[in-house]
Structure formats: C-alpha cells, structure tokens
Write a protein that holds these residues in place. Sequence first.
Motif, mmCIF file in Angstrom:
data_model
loop_
_atom_site.group_PDB
_atom_site.id
_atom_site.type_symbol
_atom_site.label_atom_id
_atom_site.label_comp_id
_atom_site.label_asym_id
_atom_site.label_seq_id
_atom_site.Cartn_x
_atom_site.Cartn_y
_atom_site.Cartn_z
ATOM 1 N N THR A 1 1.099 -13.040 -8.269
ATOM 2 C CA THR A 1 2.316 -12.737 -7.499
ATOM 3 C C THR A 1 2.369 -11.268 -7.111
ATOM 4 O OG1 THR A 1 3.380 -14.368 -8.888
ATOM 5 C CG2 THR A 1 4.794 -13.051 -7.494
ATOM 6 N N ALA A 2 2.017 -10.400 -8.063
ATOM 7 C CA ALA A 2 2.101 -8.966 -7.771
ATOM 8 C C ALA A 2 1.178 -8.597 -6.619
ATOM 9 C CB ALA A 2 1.749 -8.174 -9.024
ATOM 10 N N THR A 3 -0.064 -9.072 -6.680
ATOM 11 C CA THR A 3 -0.989 -8.772 -5.590
ATOM 12 C C THR A 3 -0.478 -9.365 -4.289
ATOM 13 O OG1 THR A 3 -2.763 -8.913 -7.200
ATOM 14 C CG2 THR A 3 -3.395 -8.917 -4.887
ATOM 15 N N GLY A 4 -0.023 -10.611 -4.355
ATOM 16 C CA GLY A 4 0.475 -11.266 -3.147
ATOM 17 C C GLY A 4 1.615 -10.475 -2.527
ATOM 18 N N SER B 1 -6.707 2.309 5.055
ATOM 19 C CA SER B 1 -5.878 2.786 3.955
ATOM 20 C C SER B 1 -5.008 1.650 3.406
ATOM 21 C CB SER B 1 -5.006 3.941 4.441
ATOM 22 O OG SER B 1 -4.429 4.594 3.350
ATOM 23 N N THR B 2 -4.557 0.773 4.299
ATOM 24 C CA THR B 2 -3.792 -0.381 3.819
ATOM 25 C C THR B 2 -4.664 -1.245 2.922
ATOM 26 O OG1 THR B 2 -2.668 -0.341 5.950
ATOM 27 C CG2 THR B 2 -2.316 -2.276 4.570
ATOM 28 N N ALA B 3 -5.909 -1.469 3.356
ATOM 29 C CA ALA B 3 -6.826 -2.259 2.533
ATOM 30 C C ALA B 3 -7.004 -1.607 1.168
ATOM 31 C CB ALA B 3 -8.170 -2.408 3.236
ATOM 32 N N GLY B 4 -7.138 -0.269 1.165
ATOM 33 C CA GLY B 4 -7.307 0.434 -0.098
ATOM 34 C C GLY B 4 -6.093 0.267 -0.993
ATOM 35 N N ALA B 5 -4.886 0.335 -0.388
ATOM 36 C CA ALA B 5 -3.658 0.199 -1.179
ATOM 37 C C ALA B 5 -3.592 -1.186 -1.808
ATOM 38 C CB ALA B 5 -2.436 0.439 -0.292
ATOM 39 N N VAL B 6 -3.958 -2.202 -1.040
ATOM 40 C CA VAL B 6 -3.896 -3.561 -1.572
ATOM 41 C C VAL B 6 -4.926 -3.740 -2.680
ATOM 42 C CG1 VAL B 6 -4.133 -5.971 -0.983
ATOM 43 C CG2 VAL B 6 -3.040 -4.428 0.607
#
Lengths: 471, 496
Positions: free
Chosen positions: A70-73, A110-115
């Motif tokens: 859930t957290a990752t999602g 950067s979004t990919a890195g944050a996820v």
Amino acid sequence: MMRPGLLLPEMLLAGGAFTTLIGGSFVPRHRQWLIRAVTIAVLVGAISAAAIQLRHPATSAFDDSFSVDTATGFARVIAATGTLLILAIAADEISGSPRESETYALLLFSTAGAVLLAGANDLLVLAVGFLLASIPLYALIGLATTPESAEAAMKTYLMGALFGILLLLGVTILSGLAGTTGYAELTVRLPDASRSVATVAVVALVAGLMFKAGGVPAHFWVPDAAQGASATAATFLTTVPKIGALLAVYRLATVLPPSTSWPIVVAVIAAVSMTLGNLAAYWQSDPRRLLGWSTVSQVGFVVVPVVAVDHSELALPSLLLYLAGYTVTNIAAFAVSAALPQHRNLTDYRGLASHHAALAAALLVALLGLVGTPPTAVFVGKLTTATAAWDGGYAWLAIVVFINSVISLFYYLRWIVPAYRDPAPAPFGSDHSPMKVPARRWSARLAVTAAALSLAVGVAAGLVWDAAAGI
Amino acid sequence: MLSVIVFLPLAAAVALVAVPRLGDTPARWAWVAVSAVDLALVAVLWVRYDTPPAGGLDSSQQVPWIPGVNSSYHVGVDGLSLPLVAMTAVIFLACAVYALRERHRPRGQAALFLFLQSVSLGVFVAADLILFFVFFDLSIVGMFFVIAGWGHGNQAHSALKFFLYTFLGSLALLAGFIGLYVAADPHTFDMPQLVAATPLAGRPLAGGLVLAAILLGLAVKTPTVPFHTWLPPAHTDAPAVGSAVLAGVLLKMGTYGFVRIGMPMLPQAWRAWAWVIITVGVVSVIYGALVALAQSNLKRMVAYTSVNHMGYIVLAVGVAGLAANDTAQARTVAVSGAVTQMVSHGLITAALFLLAGVLRERAGTYDVHEYGGLAAAAPAFATLFAVGAFASLGLPAFSGFIAEFQIFTGSIAAAPATAVALLGILITAALFLRALQRVFTGEIRGKSVGFADLRAGERWSIGPLLLLSLLIGVLPRPLLDVIEPAAQTVIGLLGR
C-alpha cells in the motif's frame, strides 16, 4: 523471483524519461508540446498502473528488494499525480523554451527515483533510488540560468554529495554489521549487532534521507533552490522527492531495533525541523523563499508518525494521508506564486482578492491548509499524525506539533493579509496598479484545482484513509 | 433536517460568491431571506423537539467520516444545544436586517456571514469532537475576515490579535481532544461514547492535564480573565454586525464547550478543579465589571461587560463541580442558569453592539463624553438603548434576570462564598446608569446635535432581540422546560 511486471509504473516512468530525452532532440522547438503530451501520457499510465496494483495484496519484487504494498502504491500515485499537476506550471513557464523536453525527462527521472526510494526494501535499492532522485534535481535547479539558480544548484550539489556519502556510509556500516542488505534479514540480525555502531549508521542513513526530504539537518539547499530555480523546478523539488524520502525513513524505522534509539533521532529531527523552518520562514519577504522554509517545517510534521510505527496502527495511514494532502496543498501554494511570476515580494500581493478572486481564494485555502485549518487535507493529516504520535507514547511531540502550528500561522498570514487588503492606489502618473497584470493561465487553473483537491481530500478523508490503511 | 439547517447558509454563501455580477441589493436581500428561512426551520425543529433520554440526542444523524480514527459526521440537539441553535439563527437574521444598508462590499459580507452562520450552527449541533473542532476553527477564520475586511480603526492589528489568540486556544483544545481519544478504549472522537466511557477516570494527573488543555482552549474563546485581552480591541474595531455575532454567538462556543465537553467527559477532573474554575469565574465577574466601569468608549464598555457576563457562566459551571449530593438540586439550578445566561447574553449584547454601531455610523465615535441629551434628539434610539442596558444589568422581567437569579440561587446555596460575585451586578448597574445619564440626559450637545433617529432596518433588527429577551423574562417556562432536563443530566454525569 524477479516478477518485473510489478514494477510497471517505475518502468513506465524511466522509459518515458528516455523517450522524452531522445524524442526531444528530433522534434522542432515549436512542436515541443508533443513531448509534453508524451509526458502526460506516461504519468497517467503510471498512475493507472499503480492504482490497479493497489488493489492487489502486498508483495515484493526482485528477490524481496522492492516492496509492492500500500505504501509503495500510494507513493506512486501521489508522486506521479504531483508531477502531472506540476506540468501545468511548466506549460506556462517553459513552453517553447530551449530546454523543454530535457526538463520533462529530468522530472520523470526524479519521479522514478522518488518512487524507487519509497518502495526500497534493500539498502542497495535505497542507495540507487537516492541517486536517481537526486542527480536530476541538480540539473533541474541549474536550468534556470540565473546567478541565483547557479548558486542554488551548486549548494544543492554540494549538500547532496555530502549527505549522499553519509547515506552510503550508513548503508556500508549496516550491511557490514548484519552481513546483508535486505530489510527482511536486517530485521532479524540487527538486534544482535553492536548497538552503538548501529546507532551511528542509523543517524547517517536518516540524515542522508533528510537531504532528499529537505529537513533538518540537510535543509540548507531548500530555501535557495525554492527561490532561485524556475517555478516548475521549485514546486517539484519541494514536493515529489519528499514523498520518496519520507516513506524510505518509514521503512527503515520498521526494520531497525528500538535499541538503536532511532525513535529519538526521528523525534528530534521532527521537532527541530518544524521549529527551525517556522522561525526562519517568518523573516522572508520572497513568497517562494517563504514557501521553501515552510516545506522544511512541513517535513518535520510529516515525519512525526514515524516515531510511532511500532506502537500505533495509525502511523502508516496518517503518514500517507499527510503526504497526499501536503502534495496538493503545497502545489497549490507554489502555483499561485507561479501564476504571478513578477510578484517576488509579499507586498506585491496587495489587492490580489480584488483583481484575481479565484487565485486569492486558492491562496487562502492553500496557506490556511498548510497551517492545518479544517477541513483541508493537511488538517486531517496533522490531526492523525499527532494522534498517532500521542498514541505511540510521544505526547510531547504532539504538543510540539500544535505549538508549531500556531507559530506557522504568523508567516502564512503575512502573505494572506496583503492579498485581502484593498488594492494600493495606482502610482502617480500611471493608471494601472501592479495587480492588474494578467495571471498565467495554466498556473492559475492549477492553483484553483489543487486547492479544491486539498479541500476534497480533507472532506473525503475517510475514503483516502481506508485506501491508505489497505482496507 | 438538522444538516439542512446547518448547511443551507453555507450553500447560499457559495451561490452568492459563484454567481457572477450579482447586484448589491439582491445580495443583501438574499442574505435576509436565507437567514429567515433558516430561522423558520429552527422553529420547526424546536416544535418537533422531544426531550431525549439522558445522554441521548434528538434529530441525530450519523455518517462515518474518518472511520480509521472513529470520527464521524454526527449531529444532534438536546436541551443544551437547541436554545443556542435558536439564538444563533435569531442573531444572524437580526444582523442580516441591520446590514441592509451596508455599502462596503455587501455581497462579500453576506457570503461571509452566511458562512459564519453555518459554522456557528455546526459547533452547537456537533456530536463528534473533530466535527466540533472543524466548525470551531472555521468560525475563527470567518471572524478574522469580518474584522479585517469590514472593521475600522486599527482593524488589521485587532484581527490578527484575535486570530492568533483564539487559534492558539483552538489548538490547545485539539490537543485535549486527542488526549481524550487516546485515553478512551476503544479510541473514539464520538461525544456520546466519550461521555459514556469517561476516559481518564482513574488517572487524576493525566485527566487534569487534558482538562487543563481543554479549559485553556475554551477559556480563550469565552473569554475569561486572564485570557480576555484579545476581546476589547477585536470588539472595538469590528463592524457592528461582526461584534454582535462575535459577542452573541462566538463567545458561547467557549461556554457551551464547558457543559458539552468538559463537565460530562472529565467529571472527576472537573470536580477536582472546581474551585479553580469558580475563582476564575468570580475574578472575571469583578474584573470585567470594574474595567468596564473605567471605560469612556461605549463599545469597549459593552465588550468588558461581556467578560463580566461570561464570568457568571464560568462561576455557575464551576459550582456545578462541587461534589455533595445534598446540593444536587441547587447545582442543577446553577447549570440551568448558565445555559439561560448564554441565550440571554447573546440576545442582549448583540442588541447593544448593534446600537453602538448606530452611534458610530451617525457620529463616528463611541466616546460617551462626545454625546449628551441624545434622548431628545433620538427617542427611539434612547428607548432601545435603555431597555438593552436594563436588560443587561439584570432587571427583573428580562432574560438576564432569570439567568442570573438561577445562577446565584444555585451558586450561593452550594457555595456561599460565591456571593462575592454579586458585587459584579452592582458595578454593572452603576456603569450602565452612568452611561445612560452621560449620553441621553441633559441638553442636546456635541455629536448629539443632528443625530438621526433609528431607521426601519435598525429598529427591526434590534427591537426583536430585546423583545425576545423580554419574552423570556416574562415567560421563561418554554425555554426552561427544554434546558432543565439537560442540566439535570449534566449534574448526574458530573456525579460519577
């Protein structure tokens, strides 16, 4: 097992970043909106994939090194939605500029890195996520090509290098202590490890992640970057990377044994971050710099429930709810400042309500929302995070949260009050006041949309909560 | 039904803001119409009201809001809240009628006041702590804009002081709420459940701290000495209708919190701290009256009498906590008087503030030394002001008498020492008589020259408020029949 399909949103983001980077070179400048369309499609795809994934039970990918729960999602949905919203600022600001497609590529990377940070279930993935989220930021900040942005980029780079090394140091120590980098095994082996060494590693790790989150002790770059970078970059770097970094702190906290006194480390970081951010914000006259400091204090608020992960079942849902609320509210506040880019002093906002009523309303909702006024999303976030901390035995931290909320009211009001005053009389010899300049269209729309979202998330908090609690 | 009453003004406010290019006159009349409809709905609510069983609520409605923390949209009325709901609707209608001549951004004012009406009603019907807090906090935001946007004098500073002070209070309140939530098992923010559970019953220290946080929040809002310093500047610089709502409705949120939250949820702590509360009440009564006596600014004087009048309520709810079974009857009378005083003070003070607004509108000053012989120049104004002043000082046949008589009967029977507070009545009588004499008697002089008498809108807004006060004073039974069972319930809950 590998199960790469579970990482579809990350792959979409990274693949989209490459596509925009390379594709941008083949598209003439007046058609760069095509690249923007591709970016939008990628983000919408990532959000949809993440939302579908959220409905499945928690699992992990790549030999348990990346959790898909859930957290990752939630992190995927919030981060991609945040980036998507920020594209509206970009549409006004960098449309047709020489670095348009590169900006989109950097945002996606950067979004990919944050996820990746948010889902990291292994110290090495954590390190990779950190680097992937950080390096594009340096470039994003520097793209504005003003002396201020150059200075901010340099500062961010130096801070990033220093705290990146600290993070890697922490990773090295922990893996040396436990002989593994996977969180599952660390949980088992760390309680037997040397307590003092483990504590040093924890401090190094959390400090490194605080660079990405923009909290104390690694906050120095935030106000400079928020002030010097373009509005697009400033909004992005104060919003999206935090999501990844704070969830990474949360995951680390579930792994570490309490004997490493990590709860104290996190509680002190939270308290100092919110207090320092608030006190520093009070003196600012540039709205972006003020917001920069405000985000430092917000990090302090968001990190509060982490101290209670072991004791309160409210911790994770409240953290996710706060992150969702913070993302839309912070974007709304930055969008107002992006809609009126010439207004770089709080006094310039005088009379905003008379000339741009919708923008003034959005500003009001956003700033009061950041204070924690009901019924906005951040109010529910503050309420539940403070409750979680109290429930977890940290009543004093909850009190610190409330005291800081009162302090924060001072500087947010410094921006709201002029906006709702009567317009200043026009200067002698000219018949238009500074407020009569038209607002940038997309940024203004974004401000209103994001402010409305912040209200909607607050009112519909029950639904968001259920999703965040995995019900 | 209840939700319609609460959210109808809000919907109207949104419509007023959203409809482009609405003229000023339609906006003013829309405000009056919506307030009137809302008052009619409240009247229907009153007629259909059945006294609920102890601890229950009438017309209640519950919808889950944040189930994760057991917070729901739960509303309902009982004998404590229904009179305040009715009073709120009356005062807002009076303000709407009074403001028909407003020239400064009337559309915004109408929308803002309709918003304030929604949140004020919401506070009184909320049966969930978080819902209560949401409305409580929004009332502060709304009033901030009323003072900052339509005030005069040093309004920016006063509004800021008001906001910061009461916001601090509201966060203390929230901290107390979270303390209750964490202590309750199962965790909940639902008021009836918390009342039934009395969390923190066996923990005097934690109970005392949580009660202290809640009392601090409510004391700032009420306000009591020493947390009253925001009140005089806020009132002095607020517009007349803003002052009427601030004193008439918003102050009641604090005192209502005492009887709704503090007493039933933390009975042990309340009993332990009863003497502190009584002392604060008595000090507020005397201090408020004395400082009011020293004022030459009429509006400031009325503001300080509010501190004095709220002091009676604090005194009464404090006395209610003096545990002794043989005084239960007396303490019930005191609580019933406290609730009556909330209604009575709302009506009378709103009228006095609207009258003070007339002074400023005509002559630009509140200073009593600037006037003289106004009774001859403006007889209707003088009559209404005299009626308001006598009602405020507690003359028999007005609601204030009913309220203060009950408060003192109950208090002195349960704790004779509280008779000291009778001094407050004496001083209030002196100061009102002195003000009446300065402003209205003698030769017409100063700003009284050419002072136009009350217009129709002003008569029809102020008159009904005072008439209602008179009605309650002469025929108190319908009101007391609603309040008394609830007061008994509160005393019963306090005895646990």
